[in-house]
Design a protein around this motif. Structure first.
Motif, PDB file in Angstrom:
ATOM      1  N   TYR A 114      41.356  28.839  38.976  1.00 19.56           N
ATOM      2  CA  TYR A 114      41.226  29.931  39.370  1.00 19.56           C
ATOM      3  C   TYR A 114      39.855  30.493  38.649  1.00 19.56           C
ATOM      4  O   TYR A 114      39.026  31.165  39.744  1.00 19.56           O
ATOM      5  N   CYS A 138      48.548  42.216  35.221  1.00 17.52           N
ATOM      6  CA  CYS A 138      48.298  41.205  36.252  1.00 17.52           C
ATOM      7  C   CYS A 138      47.059  40.402  35.505  1.00 17.52           C
ATOM      8  O   CYS A 138      46.015  40.175  36.020  1.00 17.52           O
ATOM      9  N   ASP A 174      51.788  39.182  32.980  1.00 15.17           N
ATOM     10  CA  ASP A 174      51.279  38.718  34.199  1.00 15.17           C
ATOM     11  C   ASP A 174      52.873  38.201  34.588  1.00 15.17           C
ATOM     12  O   ASP A 174      53.595  37.724  33.494  1.00 15.17           O
ATOM     13  N   THR A 212      53.362  35.477  36.427  1.00 14.00           N
ATOM     14  CA  THR A 212      53.133  34.156  36.735  1.00 14.00           C
ATOM     15  C   THR A 212      52.804  33.056  35.424  1.00 14.00           C
ATOM     16  O   THR A 212      51.950  33.282  34.794  1.00 14.00           O
ATOM     17  N   ALA A 227      54.800  43.855  36.964  1.00 16.02           N
ATOM     18  CA  ALA A 227      54.116  44.906  37.110  1.00 16.02           C
ATOM     19  C   ALA A 227      55.213  46.365  37.646  1.00 16.02           C
ATOM     20  O   ALA A 227      54.824  47.184  37.204  1.00 16.02           O
TER      21      ALA A 227
HETATM   22  C1  LIG Z   1      43.649  37.539  41.188  1.00 21.16           C
HETATM   23  S1  LIG Z   1      44.661  37.284  39.732  1.00 21.16           S
HETATM   24  C2  LIG Z   1      43.682  38.200  38.529  1.00 21.16           C
HETATM   25  C3  LIG Z   1      43.666  37.722  36.962  1.00 21.16           C
HETATM   26  C4  LIG Z   1      42.927  38.499  36.368  1.00 21.16           C
HETATM   27  N1  LIG Z   1      43.366  39.905  36.071  1.00 21.16           N
HETATM   28  C5  LIG Z   1      41.245  38.435  36.837  1.00 21.16           C
HETATM   29  O1  LIG Z   1      40.893  39.639  36.708  1.00 21.16           O
HETATM   30  O2  LIG Z   1      40.767  37.581  36.923  1.00 21.16           O
HETATM   31  C6  LIG Z   1      46.122  38.508  40.010  1.00 21.16           C
HETATM   32  C7  LIG Z   1      47.326  38.034  39.045  1.00 21.16           C
HETATM   33  O3  LIG Z   1      48.145  39.356  39.346  1.00 21.16           O
HETATM   34  C8  LIG Z   1      49.399  38.635  39.054  1.00 21.16           C
HETATM   35  N2  LIG Z   1      50.550  39.487  39.458  1.00 21.16           N
HETATM   36  C9  LIG Z   1      50.683  39.796  40.915  1.00 21.16           C
HETATM   37  N3  LIG Z   1      51.542  40.677  41.007  1.00 21.16           N
HETATM   38  C10 LIG Z   1      52.261  40.795  39.791  1.00 21.16           C
HETATM   39  C11 LIG Z   1      53.497  41.583  39.476  1.00 21.16           C
HETATM   40  N4  LIG Z   1      54.022  42.295  40.326  1.00 21.16           N
HETATM   41  N5  LIG Z   1      53.662  41.627  37.897  1.00 21.16           N
HETATM   42  C12 LIG Z   1      52.665  40.878  37.489  1.00 21.16           C
HETATM   43  N6  LIG Z   1      51.737  39.989  37.701  1.00 21.16           N
HETATM   44  C13 LIG Z   1      51.405  40.019  38.972  1.00 21.16           C
HETATM   45  C14 LIG Z   1      49.419  37.382  39.482  1.00 21.16           C
HETATM   46  O4  LIG Z   1      50.105  36.291  38.942  1.00 21.16           O
HETATM   47  C15 LIG Z   1      47.974  36.947  39.109  1.00 21.16           C
HETATM   48  O5  LIG Z   1      47.761  35.957  37.956  1.00 21.16           O
END
Ligand SMILES: C[S@@+](CC[C@H](N)C(=O)[O-])C[C@H]1O[C@@H](n2cnc3c(N)ncnc32)[C@H](O)[C@@H]1O
Length: 258
Positions: A27, A66, A87, A89, A130
């Motif tokens: 990532y 997240c 988060d 995941t 979230a």
């Molecule tokens: C694109 S990544 C962003 C990671 C970090 N915030 C960044 O800016 O690099 C999106 C993250 O949102 C998390 N995510 C998506 N839906 C979520 C939810 N309903 N609750 C918690 N985490 C969530 C995913 O697991 C993922 O790790």
């Protein structure tokens, strides 16, 4: 653009989790490649807007929702805030943990330019959804989300849940892809997302759909203007956004009324 990781409806969250579990180790590298390192600057700007330029973040209680591999949470921690990164995941949280524990290495084992040596004591990681946050009302001085709102199965519900856990008078900020106004810029921008990102997904993650997901998820995402309207309708005040790269990226912000 379709991606097997984008599914509207009841399997949306499950597919998002599947996606981030699959790409967790790659990532950070992919973020640097896709944005030519610019995501670091946008994330720093989010922290500045949250804490005030030149103002120390000490004693501020921050929820980075997240949080993924922890870039934004760690930037808040470095600024002196007490940070909870949340988060849903596990694999992403494991990378975040490893970045702190290993004293500055990435999941790839290379030097992590975002990390300071040693485990920061003012950051903790929580597995949480979230849409159902395990925190009492009025808990945080700042809530941030980086590239997260777009992935929620129900953005409005997420915004209301954030409002619930924010203290009155305090601020929410979200950094995410935007939709540029300029028609001249839209073609190369969406062309990049449509053509180049699936290639990067194939090369680095073995599957074009991992990064084809970004364009698929943008289709239904209301972007900077729509998020501003949604925030206002959820009850945030002083809402606005700051754009970067001709509106292809944006930080939305707003305050919980006192
Ligand atoms: C694109 S990544 C962003 C990671 C970090 N915030 C960044 O800016 O690099 C999106 C993250 O949102 C998390 N995510 C998506 N839906 C979520 C939810 N309903 N609750 C918690 N985490 C969530 C995913 O697991 C993922 O790790």
């Amino acid at each position: 653009m379709e991606s097997k990781f984008y599914q509207a409806g009841k399997h949306r969250a499950e597919k998002v989790q599947e996606l981030f579990a699959a790409i967790a180790r790659r990532y950070d590298l992919l973020n640097d490649i896709m944005s030519a390192g610019l995501h670091r600057r946008w994330k720093r700007r989010l922290v500045e807007l949250a804490l005030g330029e030149g103002e120390a973040g000490s004693r501020k209680r921050v929820l980075d929702l997240c949080c993924g591999t922890g870039d934004i949470a760690l930037a808040f921690a470095r600024a002196g805030a007490d940070v909870t990164g949340a988060d849903f995941t596990e694999e992403m949280l494991r990378v975040a943990e490893a970045r702190c524990g290993a004293g500055g290495t990435t999941a790839e084992g290379t030097k992590d330019l975002n990390s300071q040596a040693g485990r920061p004591r003012n950051v903790s990681w929580v597995r949480a959804d979230a849409l159902r946050l395990p925190f009492p009302d009025n808990s945080f001085d700042v809530v941030s989300v980086g590239y997260g709102l777009r992935n929620l199965a129900d953005i409005e519900r997420g915004l209301r849940e954030i409002l619930r856990v924010l203290k009155p008078g305090e601020r929410f900020l979200s950094l995410d892809f935007g939709k540029p106004e300029s028609t001249a810029f839209r073609a190369p921008y969406f062309g990049y997302l449509r053509v180049v990102l699936p290639i990067l997904g194939r090369v680095f993650c073995g599957d074009p759909d991992t990064h084809g997901y970004i364009l698929a998820s943008l289709r239904d995402y209301p972007a900077q203007k729509g998020i501003e309207e949604l925030m206002i309708s959820c009850g945030y005040r002083d809402c606005g956004f700051e754009e970067f790269c001709l509106g292809s990226m944006a930080i939305n912000y707003g305050v919980k009324p006192k």
